[in-house]
Design a protein around this motif. Sequence first.
Motif, mmCIF file in Angstrom:
data_model
loop_
_atom_site.group_PDB
_atom_site.id
_atom_site.type_symbol
_atom_site.label_atom_id
_atom_site.label_comp_id
_atom_site.label_asym_id
_atom_site.label_seq_id
_atom_site.Cartn_x
_atom_site.Cartn_y
_atom_site.Cartn_z
ATOM 1 N N GLN A 160 0.836 -1.220 0.000
ATOM 2 C CA GLN A 160 0.000 0.000 0.000
ATOM 3 C C GLN A 160 0.865 1.262 0.000
ATOM 4 N N TYR A 161 2.125 1.114 0.429
ATOM 5 C CA TYR A 161 3.024 2.267 0.419
ATOM 6 C C TYR A 161 3.616 2.481 -0.964
ATOM 7 N N LEU A 162 3.558 1.433 -1.831
ATOM 8 C CA LEU A 162 4.110 1.569 -3.174
ATOM 9 C C LEU A 162 3.035 1.824 -4.225
ATOM 10 N N PHE A 163 1.906 1.105 -4.076
ATOM 11 C CA PHE A 163 0.844 1.204 -5.097
ATOM 12 C C PHE A 163 -0.432 1.748 -4.462
ATOM 13 N N THR A 164 -1.133 2.520 -5.244
ATOM 14 C CA THR A 164 -2.403 3.052 -4.751
ATOM 15 C C THR A 164 -3.585 2.242 -5.248
ATOM 16 N N GLU A 165 -3.404 1.522 -6.368
ATOM 17 C CA GLU A 165 -4.498 0.729 -6.927
ATOM 18 C C GLU A 165 -4.524 -0.656 -6.275
ATOM 19 N N ARG A 169 -1.716 -4.001 -6.026
ATOM 20 C CA ARG A 169 -1.377 -4.564 -4.723
ATOM 21 C C ARG A 169 -1.621 -6.081 -4.699
ATOM 22 N N VAL A 170 -2.766 -6.529 -5.277
ATOM 23 C CA VAL A 170 -3.093 -7.961 -5.301
ATOM 24 C C VAL A 170 -2.083 -8.723 -6.157
ATOM 25 N N ILE A 171 -1.726 -8.154 -7.320
ATOM 26 C CA ILE A 171 -0.763 -8.827 -8.194
ATOM 27 C C ILE A 171 0.588 -8.962 -7.496
ATOM 28 N N SER A 172 1.048 -7.887 -6.850
ATOM 29 C CA SER A 172 2.331 -7.964 -6.156
ATOM 30 C C SER A 172 2.280 -8.959 -4.997
ATOM 31 N N ALA A 173 1.146 -9.041 -4.303
ATOM 32 C CA ALA A 173 1.006 -9.991 -3.194
ATOM 33 C C ALA A 173 1.013 -11.440 -3.716
#
Length: 199
Positions: A160-165, A169-173
């Motif tokens: 959440q500190y890197l992406f706002t969308e 966030r889901v893809i990175s997770a």
Amino acid sequence: MASSFVVGATFRNRVTELMENPEGSLPQGLEEELEELLHKPPPTVLTFSTARKLKRYLEDSGQPLYLHELLEDSSLHLPEYVKPPRNPELVARLEKIKAKLANEEYNRMTRNVNTQEISRNWTFSDLGQQVRSVKAVVVTVFNFLVTVVAAFACSYMGSQYLFTETTARVISAVIAASVVGLAELYVLVRTMEGELGEP
């Protein structure tokens, strides 16, 4: 095996005519046999020996009759087959052989079954060992799932500190959880190889 004929009406009529014919006289033995034959009630049985004598007489006397003409509506007399009794010694021997073959077949089917191993496998100590083995597998799978879920949660919260969308966030997770899951699988496989004694 056939040894006589069952004669029909044609034979009776023609032999009667032959016997009543004053020109030809039948031999004494043949005449007696034919008279006895004609006085019997149907079915009348003519033996092969009498048929041979009659044939010889017809050929020798020059009669215009042939044996096959006399036997037009006749048939072979086949005696009823009487099954001979079985030898009791042979029957007993066959039963022994059958029992021996069945026993050999049973031994062949059960040759790799060891009752001592079966009873040894089902002791309480073996049951405890199997429970411990199952417990280790369950703990390993649970540990794997917790690690992957925790990696996904940490990556999702930290991104959440890197992406706002939310999509990013889901893809990175998911990527982070996949990397951690593959690393866990690699460690698990190497551990299992070590337990099995493989390099």
